[in-house]
Scaffold this motif. Structure first.
Motif, mmCIF file in Angstrom:
data_model
loop_
_atom_site.group_PDB
_atom_site.id
_atom_site.type_symbol
_atom_site.label_atom_id
_atom_site.label_comp_id
_atom_site.label_asym_id
_atom_site.label_seq_id
_atom_site.Cartn_x
_atom_site.Cartn_y
_atom_site.Cartn_z
ATOM 1 N N GLY A 54 5.514 -2.875 -1.514
ATOM 2 C CA GLY A 54 4.775 -1.678 -1.889
ATOM 3 C C GLY A 54 4.839 -1.420 -3.378
ATOM 4 N N ALA A 107 5.390 3.555 -3.790
ATOM 5 C CA ALA A 107 6.044 2.490 -3.026
ATOM 6 C C ALA A 107 6.959 3.072 -1.949
ATOM 7 N N VAL A 110 5.242 3.450 1.236
ATOM 8 C CA VAL A 110 5.055 2.170 1.934
ATOM 9 C C VAL A 110 6.324 1.806 2.690
ATOM 10 N N LEU A 255 -0.746 0.200 7.185
ATOM 11 C CA LEU A 255 -0.348 -0.903 6.303
ATOM 12 C C LEU A 255 -1.114 -2.188 6.571
#
Length: 341
Positions: A54, A107, A110, A255
């Motif tokens: 990420g 990130a 993620v 994702l």
């Protein structure tokens, strides 16, 4: 059947770490090389079925739009760092790793979404990051490989038990702990006078920060009048509440992962891996990268390093890579123990 493992990597934190640790002139890819090297080491150590990396959205931040003070103390990134963050995402895609740059998010979001994805698909997660924020994601399905000085080989694996030993808080209490303490690097002041020790004591006594704020008389009785005054101070509760909101990660991102096929599923194709490493002057490590990421030289001899970790991490894949070097084993044994900070 043993559970497969998703390796979720904080691309921004590892590129930043490599950038500042190895800063050079005339070689604009040094941080990318550092990320690639760390990625290979993490895959060799964790043996995942899938790798996802990420990155922060470089163009927009929904958190900064909602809370303008968030990270307002940071200067603009150096152009060379910005270039290498973009190159890192591009090269990872080239070699077949799943890369996610969530619009307006970071990130961390993620990582949280990967940790939520894995158990829904019968898998576990190992998060590789140099940041502590991921401690809040630790549970029976998720461990954190906290990258410290010395790289992956010298880095500890954080579990719920280790977090309690280190900080005195459980993973589900970590956001409260961080919000009380604050995070100067993100321009998030904590509750004045509440450091890590008092934050941990409050959470040990009251289980949550909200419960402590709601019963200041009990705080005074159990932890003393000074602790109660700090929580009662003007702006204390508001600072904690703001930090909790900003620190909350989005765990519901799509994702695009599939444990059976597609981007990020190991083994990767050998030729793109070799080409990417050689193009960035990682000629001497290209062979090892192909061995680890593309598994072109499988062996039935299992590594005995990190035996306890691998019992937890190990996938159902029959592959077994050769043991890590003795030096690396000694480094990890020395880390020890619980010297995270």
């Amino acid at each position: 059947m043993e559970q497969p493992v998703v390796l979720a990597v904080d691309g921004n934190s590892l590129v930043h770490r490599s950038f500042h640790a190895q800063a050079q002139t005339g070689q604009p890819s040094w941080a990318v090389r550092g990320l690639l090297t760390q990625l290979v080491a993490a895959v060799e150590r964790v043996r995942p079925a899938l790798v996802v990396v990420g990155f922060d959205d470089p163009e927009q931040s929904l958190r900064r739009e909602r809370w303008p003070s968030y990270k307002a103390n940071r200067v603009d990134k150096l152009e060379t760092l910005v270039e290498q963050l973009l190159e890192a995402a591009a090269v990872l895609r080239e070699i077949g790793v799943a890369v996610v740059v969530p619009p307006g998010l970071e990130a961390d979001d993620v990582l949280a979404s990967a940790a939520a994805f894995a158990p829904r698909h019968g898998a576990r997660t190992v998060i590789a990051t140099s940041d502590r924020d991921a401690f809040a994601l630790i549970d029976c399905h998720t461990h954190v490989l906290r990258i410290i000085n010395g790289g992956v080989d010298a880095s500890p694996t954080m579990t719920a038990e280790r977090l309690v030993m280190l900080l005195g808080v459980r993973p589900e209490q970590y956001r409260d702990f961080a919000a009380l303490r604050g995070d100067p690097s993100d321009n998030l002041p904590g509750v004045r006078g509440v450091g890590p020790k008092l934050a941990a004591r409050l959470l040990a006594e009251f289980d949550s920060a909200r419960a402590a704020f709601d019963d200041l008389d009990a705080v005074a009785a159990r932890l003393g009048a000074a602790a109660a005054r700090r929580l009662a101070a003007e702006g204390a509760r508001a600072a904690w509440e703001l930090n909790c909101q900003v620190m909350t990660m989005h765990a519901d991102l799509e994702l695009g992962l599939d444990l059976g096929q597609g981007a990020g599923v190991l083994p990767l194709a050998a030729d793109p891996v070799a080409a990417a490493f050689r193009a960035r002057n990682l000629t001497w490590s290209a062979g090892n990268a192909v061995r680890v990421l593309a598994e072109v030289e499988p062996t039935d001899a299992p590594s005995v390093e990190h035996a306890a970790e691998r019992q937890w991490w190990r996938t159902s894949s029959p592959r077994r890579l050769p043991p890590l070097p003795t030096r690396a084993a000694k480094q990890r044994a020395a880390v020890g123990q619980l010297s995270l900070f």
